[in-house]
Design a protein around this motif. Structure first.
Motif, PDB file in Angstrom:
ATOM      1  N   SER A 197       0.840  -1.199   0.000  1.00 11.23           N
ATOM      2  CA  SER A 197       0.000   0.000   0.000  1.00 11.23           C
ATOM      3  C   SER A 197       0.879   1.254   0.000  1.00 11.23           C
ATOM      4  CB  SER A 197      -0.888   0.009   1.246  1.00 11.23           C
ATOM      5  OG  SER A 197      -1.578   1.244   1.376  1.00 11.23           O
ATOM      6  N   PRO A 198       0.367   2.354  -0.582  1.00 13.50           N
ATOM      7  CA  PRO A 198       1.111   3.618  -0.516  1.00 13.50           C
ATOM      8  C   PRO A 198       1.005   4.291   0.851  1.00 13.50           C
ATOM      9  CG  PRO A 198      -0.958   3.932  -1.696  1.00 13.50           C
ATOM     10  CD  PRO A 198      -0.835   2.446  -1.430  1.00 13.50           C
ATOM     11  N   LYS A 199       0.138   3.763   1.719  1.00 11.72           N
ATOM     12  CA  LYS A 199      -0.032   4.327   3.060  1.00 11.72           C
ATOM     13  C   LYS A 199       0.578   3.403   4.104  1.00 11.72           C
ATOM     14  CE  LYS A 199      -4.485   4.432   2.996  1.00 11.72           C
ATOM     15  NZ  LYS A 199      -5.890   4.708   3.443  1.00 11.72           N
ATOM     16  N   PRO A 200       1.068   3.956   5.218  1.00 12.98           N
ATOM     17  CA  PRO A 200       1.568   3.102   6.308  1.00 12.98           C
ATOM     18  C   PRO A 200       0.473   2.167   6.807  1.00 12.98           C
ATOM     19  CG  PRO A 200       2.250   5.373   6.631  1.00 12.98           C
ATOM     20  CD  PRO A 200       1.258   5.395   5.510  1.00 12.98           C
ATOM     21  N   LEU A 201       0.835   0.927   7.090  1.00 12.51           N
ATOM     22  CA  LEU A 201      -0.129  -0.089   7.493  1.00 12.51           C
ATOM     23  C   LEU A 201       0.146  -0.579   8.915  1.00 12.51           C
ATOM     24  CD1 LEU A 201      -0.175  -2.238   4.216  1.00 12.51           C
ATOM     25  CD2 LEU A 201      -1.817  -0.473   4.908  1.00 12.51           C
ATOM     26  N   ARG A 202      -0.876  -1.148   9.507  1.00 12.90           N
ATOM     27  CA  ARG A 202      -0.760  -1.696  10.857  1.00 12.90           C
ATOM     28  C   ARG A 202       0.230  -2.861  10.877  1.00 12.90           C
ATOM     29  NH1 ARG A 202      -4.368  -1.943  15.264  1.00 12.90           N
ATOM     30  NH2 ARG A 202      -6.016  -1.021  13.995  1.00 12.90           N
ATOM     31  N   VAL A 203       1.169  -2.812  11.810  1.00 13.20           N
ATOM     32  CA  VAL A 203       2.109  -3.920  11.998  1.00 13.20           C
ATOM     33  C   VAL A 203       2.223  -4.213  13.489  1.00 13.20           C
ATOM     34  CG1 VAL A 203       3.463  -3.498   9.909  1.00 13.20           C
ATOM     35  CG2 VAL A 203       4.094  -2.349  12.047  1.00 13.20           C
ATOM     36  N   CYS A 204       2.597  -5.437  13.821  1.00 16.23           N
ATOM     37  CA  CYS A 204       2.754  -5.793  15.227  1.00 16.23           C
ATOM     38  C   CYS A 204       4.058  -5.209  15.769  1.00 16.23           C
ATOM     39  CB  CYS A 204       2.722  -7.309  15.402  1.00 16.23           C
ATOM     40  SG  CYS A 204       4.152  -8.170  14.716  1.00 16.23           S
ATOM     41  N   SER A 205       4.207  -5.235  17.065  1.00 19.43           N
ATOM     42  CA  SER A 205       5.368  -4.605  17.709  1.00 19.43           C
ATOM     43  C   SER A 205       6.679  -5.263  17.277  1.00 19.43           C
ATOM     44  CB  SER A 205       5.219  -4.670  19.225  1.00 19.43           C
ATOM     45  OG  SER A 205       4.953  -6.005  19.648  1.00 19.43           O
ATOM     46  N   LEU A 206       6.693  -6.593  17.136  1.00 17.58           N
ATOM     47  CA  LEU A 206       7.917  -7.280  16.735  1.00 17.58           C
ATOM     48  C   LEU A 206       8.304  -6.914  15.310  1.00 17.58           C
ATOM     49  CD1 LEU A 206      10.170  -9.309  17.219  1.00 17.58           C
ATOM     50  CD2 LEU A 206       8.618 -11.125  16.463  1.00 17.58           C
ATOM     51  N   CYS A 207       7.352  -6.949  14.390  1.00 16.78           N
ATOM     52  CA  CYS A 207       7.654  -6.601  13.000  1.00 16.78           C
ATOM     53  C   CYS A 207       8.070  -5.138  12.882  1.00 16.78           C
ATOM     54  CB  CYS A 207       6.447  -6.876  12.098  1.00 16.78           C
ATOM     55  SG  CYS A 207       6.160  -8.637  11.782  1.00 16.78           S
ATOM     56  N   PHE A 208       7.459  -4.270  13.714  1.00 18.34           N
ATOM     57  CA  PHE A 208       7.841  -2.860  13.670  1.00 18.34           C
ATOM     58  C   PHE A 208       9.306  -2.682  14.043  1.00 18.34           C
ATOM     59  CE2 PHE A 208       8.453   1.265  15.720  1.00 18.34           C
ATOM     60  CZ  PHE A 208       8.012   2.120  14.714  1.00 18.34           C
ATOM     61  N   ARG A 209       9.733  -3.366  15.087  1.00 15.04           N
ATOM     62  CA  ARG A 209      11.128  -3.244  15.506  1.00 15.04           C
ATOM     63  C   ARG A 209      12.074  -3.765  14.417  1.00 15.04           C
ATOM     64  NH1 ARG A 209       8.900  -4.998  20.482  1.00 15.04           N
ATOM     65  NH2 ARG A 209       9.653  -7.137  20.139  1.00 15.04           N
ATOM     66  N   GLU A 210      11.706  -4.889  13.807  1.00 13.34           N
ATOM     67  CA  GLU A 210      12.555  -5.449  12.753  1.00 13.34           C
ATOM     68  C   GLU A 210      12.593  -4.544  11.529  1.00 13.34           C
ATOM     69  OE1 GLU A 210      10.889  -9.294  12.089  1.00 13.34           O
ATOM     70  OE2 GLU A 210      11.909 -10.202  13.825  1.00 13.34           O
ATOM     71  N   LEU A 211      11.423  -4.022  11.136  1.00  8.61           N
ATOM     72  CA  LEU A 211      11.366  -3.130   9.976  1.00  8.61           C
ATOM     73  C   LEU A 211      12.113  -1.827  10.236  1.00  8.61           C
ATOM     74  CD1 LEU A 211       7.617  -3.689   9.040  1.00  8.61           C
ATOM     75  CD2 LEU A 211       9.567  -4.268   7.573  1.00  8.61           C
ATOM     76  N   ALA A 212      11.958  -1.300  11.455  1.00 12.44           N
ATOM     77  CA  ALA A 212      12.635  -0.056  11.802  1.00 12.44           C
ATOM     78  C   ALA A 212      14.146  -0.241  11.788  1.00 12.44           C
ATOM     79  CB  ALA A 212      12.161   0.426  13.171  1.00 12.44           C
ATOM     80  N   ALA A 213      14.611  -1.370  12.305  1.00 13.08           N
ATOM     81  CA  ALA A 213      16.052  -1.641  12.314  1.00 13.08           C
ATOM     82  C   ALA A 213      16.591  -1.786  10.891  1.00 13.08           C
ATOM     83  CB  ALA A 213      16.333  -2.908  13.116  1.00 13.08           C
ATOM     84  N   GLN A 214      15.822  -2.457  10.057  1.00 19.29           N
ATOM     85  CA  GLN A 214      16.232  -2.619   8.666  1.00 19.29           C
ATOM     86  C   GLN A 214      16.268  -1.284   7.945  1.00 19.29           C
ATOM     87  OE1 GLN A 214      13.706  -5.259   6.441  1.00 19.29           O
ATOM     88  NE2 GLN A 214      14.710  -4.834   4.499  1.00 19.29           N
ATOM     89  N   LYS A 215      15.254  -0.457   8.194  1.00 18.37           N
ATOM     90  CA  LYS A 215      15.195   0.866   7.571  1.00 18.37           C
ATOM     91  C   LYS A 215      16.351   1.738   8.043  1.00 18.37           C
ATOM     92  CE  LYS A 215      13.140   4.088   5.134  1.00 18.37           C
ATOM     93  NZ  LYS A 215      12.941   3.982   3.668  1.00 18.37           N
ATOM     94  N   ARG A 216      16.658   1.678   9.333  1.00 21.17           N
ATOM     95  CA  ARG A 216      17.747   2.475   9.894  1.00 21.17           C
ATOM     96  C   ARG A 216      19.087   2.077   9.270  1.00 21.17           C
ATOM     97  NH1 ARG A 216      17.137   2.180  15.791  1.00 21.17           N
ATOM     98  NH2 ARG A 216      17.792   0.027  15.471  1.00 21.17           N
ATOM     99  N   LYS A 217      19.270   0.776   9.088  1.00 23.29           N
ATOM    100  CA  LYS A 217      20.506   0.285   8.476  1.00 23.29           C
ATOM    101  C   LYS A 217      20.631   0.775   7.039  1.00 23.29           C
ATOM    102  CE  LYS A 217      23.029  -3.965   7.410  1.00 23.29           C
ATOM    103  NZ  LYS A 217      23.010  -5.450   7.488  1.00 23.29           N
ATOM    104  N   GLU A 218      19.521   0.728   6.298  1.00 21.25           N
ATOM    105  CA  GLU A 218      19.549   1.182   4.905  1.00 21.25           C
ATOM    106  C   GLU A 218      19.851   2.670   4.828  1.00 21.25           C
ATOM    107  OE1 GLU A 218      15.743   0.085   3.436  1.00 21.25           O
ATOM    108  OE2 GLU A 218      16.242  -2.054   3.230  1.00 21.25           O
ATOM    109  N   GLU A 219      19.237   3.448   5.730  1.00 25.01           N
ATOM    110  CA  GLU A 219      19.461   4.895   5.735  1.00 25.01           C
ATOM    111  C   GLU A 219      20.908   5.219   6.093  1.00 25.01           C
ATOM    112  OE1 GLU A 219      17.508   7.388   5.005  1.00 25.01           O
ATOM    113  OE2 GLU A 219      15.588   6.399   4.711  1.00 25.01           O
ATOM    114  N   GLU A 220      21.455   4.484   7.050  1.00 21.74           N
ATOM    115  CA  GLU A 220      22.843   4.737   7.446  1.00 21.74           C
ATOM    116  C   GLU A 220      23.804   4.405   6.315  1.00 21.74           C
ATOM    117  OE1 GLU A 220      23.222   2.390  10.919  1.00 21.74           O
ATOM    118  OE2 GLU A 220      22.290   3.875  12.253  1.00 21.74           O
ATOM    119  N   GLU A 221      23.463   3.373   5.531  1.00 14.77           N
ATOM    120  CA  GLU A 221      24.313   3.013   4.400  1.00 14.77           C
ATOM    121  C   GLU A 221      24.256   4.069   3.302  1.00 14.77           C
ATOM    122  OE1 GLU A 221      22.921  -0.812   3.254  1.00 14.77           O
ATOM    123  OE2 GLU A 221      24.016  -1.892   4.834  1.00 14.77           O
ATOM    124  N   GLU A 222      23.161   4.798   3.252  1.00 19.61           N
ATOM    125  CA  GLU A 222      23.045   5.892   2.280  1.00 19.61           C
ATOM    126  C   GLU A 222      23.683   7.179   2.787  1.00 19.61           C
ATOM    127  OE1 GLU A 222      18.947   6.250   1.404  1.00 19.61           O
ATOM    128  OE2 GLU A 222      18.786   4.267   0.467  1.00 19.61           O
TER     129      GLU A 222
END
Length: 279
Positions: A197-222
């Motif tokens: 979806s083009p909009k943020p979607l509901r995710v559970c707390s565990l998936c949020f932490r994993e997605l956030a960590a992955q996003k942070r790593k990608e941003e830091e690499e950029e």
């Protein structure tokens, strides 16, 4: 395969009949070179319960919808390009037979056929169509698939905290990343999942932490492409309680208008063939 049917009158009539059954609510299906290979009623495991759905297999797409009047009126048309499809046969149990999963990047779900023979026919025909479509387009098989939603009835408690018990007042929600059934407290965050979806979607707390960590790593690499002072993981995330905009009603809307069909899978018990493939 039946490529020779592509420009025949009988193929045109079959496709026109499908378009007529969906009416104005469906999209046009007739295209040069498109062939209707088979059709039948499969049981689709939806969020609340298993429901009969009409499926049509073309040489390039898979179409399904809700049944209002069998062979006369359908609604809630869904079209899946076959190059996006991966199939996964599921093991047999005493309660669940003749099942397999249809997986795509946007949506994955479980279906079952009336018999083992029909299940094998569907799987073999779909896989052959997928193989030919990938060959024709030069695309590679999809490796990322959406998680199927676990049915509501599969659990009475939150699958994350394992503490909250669901009731008439305590609603079930679904994480859009893992498909787990979770409580409101364990699914307060949203995250942007572009494939879904083009909009943020509901995710559970565990998936949020994993997605956030992955996003942070990608941003830091950029190397600092984010806004000054903003933590990298917030670029794709929205914290706080989810509003009612993304209530877990996808399957409910899809099933609205179902005809007078039995509520259980036993409607297959008549012993007739529920699927047919053209040759």
């Amino acid at each position: 395969m039946v490529d020779y049917l592509a420009n025949t009158e009988i193929n045109s009539q079959r496709i026109a009949a499908v378009e007529s059954c969906f009416g104005a609510s469906g999209q046009p299906l007739a295209l040069p070179g498109r062939v209707l290979l088979g059709e039948g009623v499969l049981t689709k495991e939806c969020r609340k319960k298993a429901k009969p759905r009409i499926f049509f297999l073309f040489n390039d797409i898979l179409v399904y919808g809700s049944i209002v009047l069998n062979k006369r009126k359908y609604r809630s048309q869904h079209i899946i390009p076959l190059e996006e499809v991966t199939l996964e046969p599921l093991p047999e149990t005493l309660q669940a037979k003749n099942r397999w999963m249809i997986k795509t990047a946007k949506k994955s779900f479980v279906v079952s056929a009336a018999s083992a023979t029909e299940r094998q026919e569907w799987i073999s025909h779909i896989e052959e169509c997928v193989r030919r479509q990938l060959l024709a387009t030069g695309l590679q098989p999809s490796t990322e698939h959406a998680a199927p939603w676990i049915p509501d009835k599969a659990t009475d408690i939150c699958m994350r905290c394992t503490q909250t018990r669901f009731s008439a007042l305590t609603r079930r929600h679904h994480c859009r990343k893992c498909g787990f059934v979770v409580c409101a407290e364990c699914s307060r965050e949203r995250f942007l999942l572009p494939r879904l979806s083009p909009k943020p979607l509901r995710v559970c707390s565990l998936c949020f932490r994993e997605l956030a960590a992955q996003k942070r790593k990608e941003e830091e690499e950029e190397q600092g492409s984010r806004s000054p002072g903003q933590p990298a993981y917030l670029a794709g995330a929205v914290c706080g309680a989810s509003s009612g905009e993304d209530d877990d009603s996808d399957e409910d809307k899809e099933g609205s208008g179902d005809g007078d069909w039995p509520s259980r899978v036993e409607f297959y018990a008549s012993g007739v063939s529920w699927s047919s493939f053209h040759s």
